[in-house]
Design an enzyme around this catalytic site. Structure first.
Site, short mmCIF file in Angstrom:
data_model
loop_
_atom_site.label_atom_id
_atom_site.label_comp_id
_atom_site.label_asym_id
_atom_site.label_seq_id
_atom_site.Cartn_x
_atom_site.Cartn_y
_atom_site.Cartn_z
N TYR A 1 40.95 53.26 40.06
CA TYR A 1 41.40 54.15 41.14
C TYR A 1 40.39 55.27 41.41
O TYR A 1 40.40 55.86 42.48
CB TYR A 1 42.76 54.79 40.78
CG TYR A 1 43.94 53.85 40.88
CD1 TYR A 1 43.78 52.48 40.97
CD2 TYR A 1 45.24 54.35 40.86
CE1 TYR A 1 44.86 51.63 41.04
CE2 TYR A 1 46.33 53.50 40.94
CZ TYR A 1 46.14 52.14 41.01
OH TYR A 1 47.23 51.31 41.07
N LYS B 1 43.02 44.09 29.51
CA LYS B 1 42.58 42.79 30.04
C LYS B 1 41.19 42.56 29.45
O LYS B 1 40.22 42.29 30.15
CB LYS B 1 42.59 42.84 31.57
CG LYS B 1 42.40 41.50 32.24
CD LYS B 1 43.63 40.60 32.16
CE LYS B 1 43.32 39.24 32.78
NZ LYS B 1 44.38 38.25 32.53
N ASP C 1 48.84 40.52 31.78
CA ASP C 1 49.67 39.46 32.37
C ASP C 1 50.81 39.09 31.43
O ASP C 1 51.96 38.91 31.86
CB ASP C 1 48.83 38.24 32.76
CG ASP C 1 47.73 37.91 31.75
OD1 ASP C 1 47.52 38.72 30.82
OD2 ASP C 1 47.09 36.86 31.89
N ASP D 1 50.50 51.82 36.53
CA ASP D 1 51.17 51.98 37.81
C ASP D 1 52.14 50.82 38.04
O ASP D 1 53.32 51.00 38.38
CB ASP D 1 50.07 51.98 38.91
CG ASP D 1 50.57 52.47 40.25
OD1 ASP D 1 51.75 52.81 40.35
OD2 ASP D 1 49.75 52.50 41.19
N ASP E 1 56.58 50.65 37.20
CA ASP E 1 57.55 50.32 38.24
C ASP E 1 58.39 49.11 37.85
O ASP E 1 59.60 49.07 38.09
CB ASP E 1 56.84 50.04 39.58
CG ASP E 1 56.74 51.28 40.45
OD1 ASP E 1 56.71 52.40 39.88
OD2 ASP E 1 56.71 51.15 41.69
#
Ligand code: NAD
Length: 357
Positions: free
Chosen positions: A136, A191, A223, A247, A251
């Site tokens: 980001y 990852k 994942d 992020d 959620d």
């Protein structure tokens, strides 16, 4: 005396903030509460979503309680003046790097979860998301004409993923310290099988973990973490990860609990000063109708009392009061099941006040 900046913002922000303020006042603590405009409301008044006076108040305060910002009517503004920029500005100027998002499924609300009750009953996960690095914020980023790859000459866009060792170390310390007050288990999500950035992440978290021999550390690819969150969410205690994976996973975790209207969050600096806000946005679709659930903001007050103000007993009183109103059957529309009567935002706030007393 501790100073609290109250930044209500837009949409349902003022409604939920009013209830949280009622609760704060009822606790009868030595606090000075000061309000300032933020987001679209501040843009309307002062031409900027984070005016200098609001930023100065937030910097001077011991903690910031934030409602929500944003409304479709500001979508035409240039990006730097949009309401959401206020959050990014506050994070940057206050040095907030650790985002704590608990996902707790209250016993009485298990039926509101999208998963089977037995999978979520008693769920209590703390997701810790790093806020300053990752894809980001990495440079360079942009658009250009591709000179290599499959389509040379075509337009392409690119972002840069990066983390530095000190950034990973400090967020890892936050995670291990938090785990000591809980079940002493940390899952670091990465990852590393594909990304060099997350191989460094994994190496550094492992090194920091060696300083906390009483806390169990495991590593999981993002994942798999996304899958495990819906398959067996109770296997997690503290989850620590980067800005982007955090992020998305936070959620996902929030929906396990039934409603985003129940979930508080904290963003902390290196000295535990923090900004506290509900995990949801300004919900313009229900603003001004008395439909908003104020419990996420009230639970954010509890996090503020615990993490920034050193008042764990008061925090516990607020959390117990929320448990009580749920047990008594009080429901706003977002957590009411078919056939259950829903109460207004202010009636829910009043119920919490009654339970506190
Ligand atoms: P949202 O979280 O505002 O709303 C999503 C859905 O959840 C809506 O149907 C809404 O009615 C419902 N909802 C949210 N909070 C609720 C509550 N307390 N009680 C009951 N129902 C609730 O997300 P969105 O609709 O994607 O975004 C709306 C605006 O909020 C946008 O401008 C967005 O940029 C902004 N936003 C702000 C923040 C923030 O201030 N930190 C975070 C996310 C989104």
């Amino acid at each position: 005396m501790k100073r609290i900046a109250l930044l209500a913002g837009d949409g349902i922000g003022p409604e939920i903030m009013a209830e949280a303020t009622k609760v704060l006042r009822a606790l009868d603590l030595d606090l000075q509460l000061e309000e300032a405009p933020v987001g679209g409301a501040a843009y309307d008044l002062h031409g900027h979503p984070l005016p200098p006076a609001t930023l100065a108040l937030a910097q001077a305060a011991d903690a910031v309680l934030f409602g929500a910002v944003g409304d479709w009517k500001y979508d035409q503004l240039e990006r730097a003046l949009r309401p959401e920029q206020a959050i990014l500005g506050l994070r940057k100027h206050l040095g907030l790097f650790a985002n704590l998002r608990p996902a707790i499924c209250y016993e009485q609300l298990t039926a509101a979860s999208s998963l089977k009750p037995e999978l979520v009953a008693g769920l209590d996960i703390l997701i810790i998301r790093e806020l300053t690095g990752d894809i980001y914020f990495g440079q360079p980023r942009g658009r250009r004409t591709a000179t290599d790859g499959h389509f040379p000459g075509a337009e392409e866009a690119f972002d840069t993923m990066r983390y530095s060792r000190p950034e990973i170390e400090r967020i890892a310390h936050v995670a291990f310290t938090a785990a000591r007050g809980r079940q002493r288990r940390v899952t670091s999500v990465d990852k590393a099988n594909v990304l060099e950035t997350f191989q460094l992440w994994k190496d550094v978290v492992t090194e920091v973990g060696a300083q906390y021999p009483d806390v169990t550390l495991d590593h999981m690819y993002v994942d798999n973490a996304a899958m495990q969150l819906v398959k067996e969410p109770k296997r997690f205690d503290v989850v620590v990860t980067g800005t982007m994976f955090g992020d998305i996973l936070s959620d996902e975790a929030s929906m396990l609990t039934g409603s985003i209207g129940m979930l508080p969050s904290a963003s902390l600096d290196a000295n535990n000063k923090g900004l506290y806000e509900p995990s949801h946005g300004s919900a313009p679709d229900i603003a001004g109708k008395g439909l908003a659930n104020p419990l996420a903001t009230i639970l954010s007050v509890a996090m503020m009392l615990r993490h920034s103000l050193g008042m764990p007993d008061a925090a516990k009183r607020v959390e117990d009061a929320v448990q009580t109103v749920l047990a008594q059957g009080w429901r706003t529309a977002d957590i009411a099941l078919p056939g259950e009567t829903a109460v207004s935002t202010s009636a829910m706030g009043d119920a919490v006040l009654a339970a506190l007393r």
